[in-house]
Design an enzyme around this catalytic site. Structure first.
Site, PDB file in Angstrom:
ATOM      1  N   SER A   1       7.076  -2.533 -11.342  1.00 11.35           N
ATOM      2  CA  SER A   1       8.355  -2.452 -10.793  1.00 11.35           C
ATOM      3  C   SER A   1       9.084  -0.880 -10.380  1.00 11.35           C
ATOM      4  O   SER A   1       9.229  -0.417  -9.402  1.00 11.35           O
ATOM      5  CB  SER A   1       9.067  -2.819 -11.912  1.00 11.35           C
ATOM      6  OG  SER A   1       9.099  -2.070 -12.750  1.00 11.35           O
TER       7      SER A   1
ATOM      8  N   HIS B   1      12.695   1.807 -13.138  1.00 13.49           N
ATOM      9  CA  HIS B   1      13.438   0.609 -11.765  1.00 13.49           C
ATOM     10  C   HIS B   1      13.740   2.868 -11.388  1.00 13.49           C
ATOM     11  O   HIS B   1      13.502   3.017 -10.296  1.00 13.49           O
ATOM     12  CB  HIS B   1      14.103  -0.027 -12.301  1.00 13.49           C
ATOM     13  CG  HIS B   1      13.659  -0.914 -12.149  1.00 13.49           C
ATOM     14  ND1 HIS B   1      14.341  -2.178 -12.539  1.00 13.49           N
ATOM     15  CD2 HIS B   1      12.585  -1.246 -12.836  1.00 13.49           C
ATOM     16  CE1 HIS B   1      13.662  -3.167 -13.382  1.00 13.49           C
ATOM     17  NE2 HIS B   1      12.241  -3.024 -13.382  1.00 13.49           N
TER      18      HIS B   1
END
Length: 410
Positions: free
Chosen positions: A216, A268
């Site tokens: 991610s 993230h």
């Protein structure tokens, strides 16, 4: 694009920038040539006179002229294949039937040693956390105590389950192939890996318990690179405001989903910031007038320009390179010294999880007490008091950890 294996969001949206075909619009991928028109002395309803071969060659070159090279994408598909192969190897190492008790608790037992852990232990149809740790998941105590800094890179190639790997790989295909076509495998390869490293670094500085896996951070790095590329090469795009708004909405939505529990939003954020700065460094394009001048059929342009890039591009390149280098070095030094940034930022934990009446953000530690009774082993979870008895001959240290996790999660 989640981490620490649990469901997560993935920016499965491809953003394409297609300028309108008007005279004042420039597409960043191809050149424009003036429309063919008959000479003043020839009427449109009569055949054109024979063209000079040199002029015909110049027109043909103008028609097929491309401002920026288009690359054949092979690295991003290779990354997808590599991630899938690594997941298959992880499931082979996991070997649920031989490491879980009873073996019938494994999901999809017809897959043999590739069957999944019980859903109560891993709802993403994947391996155990113990197996992920053996394969290179991000564990801060091992990075610091055992000097295994390589886990900051290895964790981006691991996934918590079948759902996790499929979501991330679809996102990688949609986002990565377009970028590789535009900028080539070298720049996009560096962007992907360094962004993943940056995401892991930020995650390790704030989340120092449990394990973390997933691509991610690298995927958010690609989104950050797309955004900075748009800003750096602002003058060559049409409909730029619409493209900018679309990218911002996509990023905000995915970051908002990251405040759910068991989703590593720090990875993230770290990946996105790293990718944004890397995009300013790697994805800079020459200004349109300079490219047109270099590819002019007669070696000159009506309004020649002296510099390849605009002044603001040079400024952003220098600032981004300094911030990126300083941030990565500083973060790595702080991590290896065992610094927990949550101790210096009382509100930062809300960036990764916001508690509500529906869920809690507290990480529950699982501790079990074992008692040997003849050829049997009694395991009791100290968190909820649940206990069970298992054959001692079938229980090694790895299986005992898995049984403890199963009892505490039941």
């Amino acid at each position: 694009m989640g981490r620490d294996p649990s469901p997560s969001s993935s920016p499965e949206v491809e953003v394409k920038i297609h300028p309108r075909r008007v005279a004042s619009t420039v597409h960043p991928g191809r050149g424009t040539s003036p429309p063919l028109s008959p000479p003043p002395h020839v009427t449109t309803d009569s055949p054109l006179p024979p063209l000079n071969p040199t002029h015909e060659r110049d027109r043909h070159r103008d028609r097929n002229f491309s401002l920026f090279k288009r690359w054949f994408p092979w690295l991003v598909p290779s990354f997808v294949v590599a991630n899938i192969i690594i997941f298959i190897v992880t499931m082979y190492v996991n070997d649920c039937p031989n490491h879980s008790y009873p073996s019938s608790s494994c999901v999809a037992p017809f897959l043999g040693r590739f069957s999944f852990q019980p859903l109560r232990e891993n709802p993403l149809f994947g391996p155990s956390s113990t197996t992920l740790g053996k394969m290179g998941a991000l564990e801060v105590d091992k990075v610091i105590g055992k000097h295994q800094a390589w886990r900051l890179i290895s964790c981006i190639w691991l996934h918590g389950g079948l759902v996790h790997v499929l979501a991330n790989m679809l996102s990688l295909v949609f986002i990565g192939i377009r970028l590789e076509q535009e900028f080539g495998f070298v720049r996009i390869g560096f962007l992907y890996v360094i962004s993943g490293f940056g995401g892991s670094l930020v995650s390790a500085l704030f989340i120092q318990s449990g394990i973390s896996v997933g691509a991610s951070g690298a995927l958010f790095g690609l989104l950050g690179g797309m955004l900075s590329e748009l800003l750096m090469n602002w003058t060559i795009y049409a409909n730029k405001c619409a493209a900018l708004l679309t990218l911002i909405v996509i990023v905000v939505i995915n970051l908002a989903v990251g405040i759910l529990p068991h989703v590593d939003n720090f990875a993230h954020i770290g990946g996105f910031v790293s990718g944004f700065l890397l995009g300013c460094v790697f994805l800079i394009r020459p200004q349109f007038k300079w490219v047109s001048q270099q590819n002019s059929p007669h070696g000159h342009a009506a309004h020649p320009v002296k510099y390849k890039h605009k002044p603001y591009q040079y400024v952003l390149w220098v600032i981004s390179f300094i911030l990126l280098l300083a941030g990565l070095i500083t973060g790595l030094v702080l991590l290896l010294r065992g610094v927990n940034l949550n101790e210096h930022c009382s509100w930062c934990h809300y960036l990764s999880c916001v508690p509500t009446s529906k869920w809690s953000c507290k990480t529950e530690q699982m501790y079990c007490e074992t008692t040997q009774m003849g050829n049997q082993l009694n395991i009791t979870c100290l968190s909820n008091g649940r206990s069970d008895i298992f054959p001692l001959s079938d229980t090694d240290s790895i299986k005992a950890q898995q049984l403890c996790s199963r009892l505490c999660n039941s």
